[in-house]
Design a protein around this motif. Structure first.
Motif, PDB file in Angstrom:
ATOM      1  N   ILE A 103       0.832  -1.204   0.000  1.00  0.00           N
ATOM      2  CA  ILE A 103       0.000   0.000   0.000  1.00  0.00           C
ATOM      3  C   ILE A 103       0.869   1.258   0.000  1.00  0.00           C
ATOM      4  O   ILE A 103       0.597   2.215  -0.744  1.00  0.00           O
ATOM      5  N   ARG A 104       1.917   1.266   0.825  1.00  0.00           N
ATOM      6  CA  ARG A 104       2.811   2.437   0.869  1.00  0.00           C
ATOM      7  C   ARG A 104       3.436   2.692  -0.491  1.00  0.00           C
ATOM      8  O   ARG A 104       3.546   3.840  -0.949  1.00  0.00           O
ATOM      9  N   ALA A 105       3.869   1.622  -1.159  1.00  0.00           N
ATOM     10  CA  ALA A 105       4.505   1.779  -2.468  1.00  0.00           C
ATOM     11  C   ALA A 105       3.496   2.204  -3.534  1.00  0.00           C
ATOM     12  O   ALA A 105       3.831   2.957  -4.462  1.00  0.00           O
ATOM     13  N   ALA A 106       2.252   1.737  -3.395  1.00  0.00           N
ATOM     14  CA  ALA A 106       1.242   2.009  -4.422  1.00  0.00           C
ATOM     15  C   ALA A 106       0.566   3.365  -4.253  1.00  0.00           C
ATOM     16  O   ALA A 106       0.071   3.944  -5.236  1.00  0.00           O
ATOM     17  N   ALA A 107       0.517   3.884  -3.026  1.00  0.00           N
ATOM     18  CA  ALA A 107      -0.270   5.081  -2.727  1.00  0.00           C
ATOM     19  C   ALA A 107       0.039   6.275  -3.633  1.00  0.00           C
ATOM     20  O   ALA A 107      -0.898   6.936  -4.119  1.00  0.00           O
ATOM     21  N   PRO A 108       1.306   6.622  -3.894  1.00  0.00           N
ATOM     22  CA  PRO A 108       1.560   7.806  -4.739  1.00  0.00           C
ATOM     23  C   PRO A 108       0.902   7.714  -6.109  1.00  0.00           C
ATOM     24  O   PRO A 108       0.353   8.710  -6.611  1.00  0.00           O
ATOM     25  N   GLU A 109       0.921   6.544  -6.726  1.00  0.00           N
ATOM     26  CA  GLU A 109       0.301   6.398  -8.043  1.00  0.00           C
ATOM     27  C   GLU A 109      -1.221   6.337  -7.939  1.00  0.00           C
ATOM     28  O   GLU A 109      -1.935   6.904  -8.775  1.00  0.00           O
ATOM     29  N   LEU A 110      -1.731   5.654  -6.917  1.00  0.00           N
ATOM     30  CA  LEU A 110      -3.175   5.551  -6.763  1.00  0.00           C
ATOM     31  C   LEU A 110      -3.816   6.898  -6.460  1.00  0.00           C
ATOM     32  O   LEU A 110      -4.947   7.173  -6.873  1.00  0.00           O
ATOM     33  N   LEU A 111      -3.109   7.752  -5.732  1.00  0.00           N
ATOM     34  CA  LEU A 111      -3.663   9.040  -5.337  1.00  0.00           C
ATOM     35  C   LEU A 111      -3.517  10.107  -6.413  1.00  0.00           C
ATOM     36  O   LEU A 111      -4.065  11.201  -6.269  1.00  0.00           O
ATOM     37  N   HIS A 112      -2.803   9.789  -7.484  1.00  0.00           N
ATOM     38  CA  HIS A 112      -2.612  10.774  -8.550  1.00  0.00           C
ATOM     39  C   HIS A 112      -3.657  10.526  -9.637  1.00  0.00           C
ATOM     40  O   HIS A 112      -3.633   9.497 -10.319  1.00  0.00           O
ATOM     41  N   PRO A 113      -4.594  11.459  -9.839  1.00  0.00           N
ATOM     42  CA  PRO A 113      -5.652  11.235 -10.829  1.00  0.00           C
ATOM     43  C   PRO A 113      -5.156  11.021 -12.248  1.00  0.00           C
ATOM     44  O   PRO A 113      -5.870  10.440 -13.070  1.00  0.00           O
ATOM     45  N   ASP A 114      -3.945  11.483 -12.555  1.00  0.00           N
ATOM     46  CA  ASP A 114      -3.438  11.382 -13.919  1.00  0.00           C
ATOM     47  C   ASP A 114      -2.638  10.115 -14.185  1.00  0.00           C
ATOM     48  O   ASP A 114      -2.064   9.955 -15.264  1.00  0.00           O
ATOM     49  N   THR A 115      -2.577   9.205 -13.215  1.00  0.00           N
ATOM     50  CA  THR A 115      -1.885   7.940 -13.450  1.00  0.00           C
ATOM     51  C   THR A 115      -2.515   7.218 -14.639  1.00  0.00           C
ATOM     52  O   THR A 115      -3.737   7.098 -14.724  1.00  0.00           O
ATOM     53  N   ASP A 116      -1.676   6.751 -15.570  1.00  0.00           N
ATOM     54  CA  ASP A 116      -2.147   6.065 -16.764  1.00  0.00           C
ATOM     55  C   ASP A 116      -3.073   4.911 -16.380  1.00  0.00           C
ATOM     56  O   ASP A 116      -2.817   4.179 -15.430  1.00  0.00           O
ATOM     57  N   ARG A 117      -4.173   4.734 -17.132  1.00  0.00           N
ATOM     58  CA  ARG A 117      -5.180   3.733 -16.777  1.00  0.00           C
ATOM     59  C   ARG A 117      -4.617   2.324 -16.753  1.00  0.00           C
ATOM     60  O   ARG A 117      -5.015   1.488 -15.939  1.00  0.00           O
TER      61      ARG A 117
END
Length: 319
Positions: free
Chosen positions: A165-179
């Protein structure tokens, strides 16, 4: 593969009005019974932030007052952890869950439940029900269905889940992360949650052993059970003729491809009836949604498979 959903949705709501907060959280938790008590000495504030799609949403909720009431269900699974003690789930039951700080906990699923919470902040991951059920089924080689979770998960697996979860959070919380990247990260978090809580589908059928074609065909039918499927469609998907597919199922599973598909659909109907409530859940609509056009035959199949009528399942008290 990412689902054909809308772009990720970002929500950021905040305020100082208690009634506004109650209305918002009742909507978020599919409830009509949430209460907020006396504010702290510094006054009352609340904030809810979340980013995600129909597979996984990561969010944070902070409320400066005691809360209590009922959390409902709407086809999702919720993993949560709090920064401070003071949240109890399933209060007044022998299985009450006191959430320790910074330790992920799965909310009770498949039924409404009572909660009590002190002022504080809670982080949560909301999994789409079908998404998490399919992930668990794929890992276990089983048919997807409503999930059961181990109450006392393995500490090592919980620590691994926290790291994921810690590693994934920055990408999950960024709305512009590629689908496509978001879909991959969603899967990593879901797999870690399934492992940590030993999520097990609550169904009575499993994949039958046999050649690779058998395995592929069963997985294809699980993924497409909501569609109108004929035996010809199944054979074409498997890449063999209908007679050969029929023979393989008879030899290795003592059934037919369409009978196997019917069992998948019956379990899907049952899952919706168990989670539903009368009169808002209409049995005929649920059955038709899973391909049962003849309701009389559906009733017979259902009773033979589960040993009870559909209406008895729908009226059954919450577990």
């Amino acid at each position: 593969m990412p689902s054909d959903n809308l772009p990720p949705v970002a929500v950021d709501r905040r305020g100082t009005n208690v009634d506004e907060a109650v209305a918002f959280y009742e909507d978020v938790y599919a409830s009509q019974n949430i209460h907020i008590g006396k504010p702290t000495a510094d006054g009352f504030t609340w904030r809810y932030r979340a980013v995600g799609d129909d597979e996984l949403t990561l969010g944070t909720s902070a409320v400066d007052a005691n809360r209590w009431g009922t959390i409902g269900q709407h086809g999702t699974y919720i993993l949560a952890w709090t920064t401070t003690p003071g949240i109890v789930l399933d209060v007044d039951t022998r299985d009450a869950i006191a959430m320790p700080p910074n330790v992920p906990v799965m909310y009770p699923s498949g039924r409404p439940f009572e909660f009590n919470a002190a002022p504080g902040t809670q982080h949560m991951i909301r999994f789409g029900g079908t998404f998490l059920e399919n992930v668990a089924a794929a890992q276990l080689g089983a048919i997807p269905g409503p999930l059961q979770f181990r109450n006392l998960p393995d500490p090592d697996q919980i620590e691994r889940l926290r790291q994921v979860i810690r590693a994934a959070a920055p990408e999950l919380l960024h709305p512009d992360t590629d689908r496509w990247r978001r879909a991959a990260v969603n899967m990593l978090v879901a797999e870690a949650a399934v492992d940590a809580f030993h999520a097990t589908p609550d169904v009575d059928i499993v994949f039958h052993d046999g050649p690779a074609t058998m395995r592929f065909t069963q997985e294809w039918m699980v993924a497409n059970a909501h569609r109108h499927i004929t035996s010809t469609d199944v054979a074409q998907a498997a890449g063999i003729n209908a007679r050969a597919l029929q023979a393989a199922f008879q030899r290795h599973a003592d059934t037919t491809p369409m009978a196997f598909l019917r069992q998948i659909r019956l379990h899907r109907v049952r899952a919706q009836l168990v989670a539903g409530e009368a009169p808002t859940t209409v049995i005929a609509d649920v059955a038709r949604g899973w391909g049962f056009g003849h309701l009389g035959r559906f009733a017979s199949y259902y009773a033979d498979t589960f040993g009870e009528r559909r209406s008895d399942t729908l009226r059954r008290p919450s577990r």
